[in-house]
Design a protein around this motif. Structure first.
Motif, short mmCIF file in Angstrom:
data_model
loop_
_atom_site.label_atom_id
_atom_site.label_comp_id
_atom_site.label_asym_id
_atom_site.label_seq_id
_atom_site.Cartn_x
_atom_site.Cartn_y
_atom_site.Cartn_z
N LEU A 107 -22.34 50.91 62.80
CA LEU A 107 -22.45 51.91 61.76
C LEU A 107 -22.56 53.54 62.18
N ALA A 108 -22.80 53.46 63.42
CA ALA A 108 -23.28 54.79 63.73
C ALA A 108 -22.80 55.26 65.27
N GLY A 109 -21.90 54.66 65.84
CA GLY A 109 -21.80 54.40 67.20
C GLY A 109 -20.57 55.73 67.56
N GLY A 110 -19.78 55.48 66.75
CA GLY A 110 -18.44 56.43 67.04
C GLY A 110 -17.47 56.11 68.19
N ASP A 111 -16.45 56.93 68.46
CA ASP A 111 -15.46 56.68 69.51
C ASP A 111 -14.56 55.57 69.07
N ASP A 112 -14.64 54.91 68.01
CA ASP A 112 -13.99 53.88 67.72
C ASP A 112 -12.26 54.19 67.41
N TYR A 113 -12.19 55.43 66.81
CA TYR A 113 -10.58 55.63 66.56
C TYR A 113 -9.94 54.64 65.73
N GLU A 114 -10.56 53.91 64.83
CA GLU A 114 -10.16 53.18 63.91
C GLU A 114 -9.84 54.00 62.71
N VAL A 115 -9.09 53.55 61.80
CA VAL A 115 -8.95 54.33 60.67
C VAL A 115 -9.73 53.67 59.38
N LEU A 116 -10.56 54.63 58.75
CA LEU A 116 -11.15 54.30 57.43
C LEU A 116 -10.54 54.61 56.12
N PHE A 117 -10.31 54.06 55.54
CA PHE A 117 -9.45 54.68 54.16
C PHE A 117 -9.95 53.93 52.79
N THR A 118 -9.62 54.50 51.77
CA THR A 118 -9.62 53.78 50.15
C THR A 118 -8.36 53.65 49.72
#
Ligand SMILES: [Mg+2]
Length: 343
Positions: free
Chosen positions: A277-288
């Motif tokens: 939830l808070a880690g970061g550095d994933d470089y996935e995309v979050l979208f709606t």
């Protein structure tokens, strides 16, 4: 003063009248309106001791320096065109330079993205290695995705899996000397105990930290489909916060739906939750996207070769509620996303 307040107070201005800037500070990319096309521009800097360990493997570093920029282009739905590289080097180490450029240019070639210029300088004595890349992408006019545009009732989606990069970083930090670890960049949450050592699977997730794959193909297919989009660089909740803020909406996130690897699921619950939830550095995309687009979103993911998962919805009620499998609210107050200037 936090990073985002600093930017808002000192570096956010309305675009000059008659200029080409269609979209300025506050999104993954700025957008220049060229009439028959839009250009998306982003810049991202990596500083030794801040974003990566001193002595980091140069080929992976070259890959990551460009990948984090291409990830911003992906979030804008832009096709990579070219990039500029600014380097401050402690010394001209040819072995290092050969490996660094090999990693960077292999990713550039894979995306048809040309190195079009830059600047090289020597950092002052003992100064950190600093890598700054500016990337340029293209969309049809009006087609660039942005953080604004999420509508009440929209579904919330994320690509791939989140949290592995943060878990890998926790493991690396616990493996280096405390004095060196103190200078590293991580989520601002404190690191708890409980990481299992000596597990080969943990080595495999290092790949997620060192060699993120920017979701460019997915970003392109989300044009006209996603109502808003951001890449997950600072942590899922923090980056969702940017969508909420820019779109003027709230969100409900289903913890059980958040995609995470078996390795992350095997961690103690608090580590698993913090990293995902808070880690970061994933470089996935979050979208709606609107619920009517569910099939189209799945098709876009399949065509891009990346899993997409529905993890919640956009609400009129402001703020973000994270719910467990029984619909109870999970307390996420302690899970801040990364902020370079947080006190
Ligand atoms: Mg971004």
């Amino acid at each position: 003063m936090g990073e985002f307040e600093l930017i808002a107070r000192y570096f956010t201005r309305p675009p000059a009248a008659g200029g080409m800037v269609a979209r300025g500070v506050g999104d993954d990319c700025a957008v220049l309106d060229l009439g028959d096309r839009w250009l998306a521009l982003t810049t991202d800097m990596l500083v030794e001791g801040r974003h990566f360990f001193a002595g980091a493997e140069p080929e992976a570093l070259g890959h990551k320096a460009l990948a984090v920029n291409l990830s911003d282009l992906a979030a804008a739905g832009a096709a990579p065109r070219c990039f500029f590289l600014a380097l401050a080097l402690p010394q001209a180490d040819e072995v290092w330079l050969a490996a660094f450029s090999r990693g960077m240019l292999a990713l550039a070639d894979a995306h048809g993205c040309t190195l079009a210029g830059g600047d090289t300088t020597r950092s002052s004595a003992g100064g950190p290695l600093t890598i700054c890349i500016t990337a340029v992408g293209e969309t049809p006019p009006g087609a660039a995705l942005s953080r604004a545009g999420a509508l009440v009732g929209d579904d919330l989606w994320v690509s791939g899996e989140v949290g592995d990069a943060a878990l890998a970083l926790e493991r690396l930090r616990s493996a280096v000397a405390p004095a060196q670890a103190g200078a590293q960049c991580l989520c601002s949450t404190t690191l708890g105990p409980g990481l299992r050592r000596g597990d080969g699977a943990l080595d495999a997730i290092r790949q997620r930290l060192d060699r993120p794959e920017p979701r460019v193909a997915l970003g392109l297919r989300l044009r006209g489909l996603a109502s808003s989009c951001i890449d997950v660089s600072d942590g899922l909740l923090g980056d969702l916060g940017h969508i909420r803020e820019r779109s003027g909406v709230g969100a409900e996130l289903l913890w059980s739906a958040v995609p995470r690897s078996p390795t992350l699921r095997a961690q103690p619950p608090e580590v698993e939750q913090r990293c995902a939830l808070a880690g970061g550095d994933d470089y996935e995309v979050l979208f709606t996207a609107a619920p009517a687009q569910r099939d189209a979103v799945q098709t876009a993911g399949a065509a891009a070769g990346v899993a997409v998962k529905r993890i919640g919805r956009i609400t009129a009620e402001p703020g973000c509620r994270v719910l467990d499998a029984d619909g109870r609210m999970i307390d996420t107050a302690g899970l801040a996303s990364f902020d370079h200037f947080a006190p």
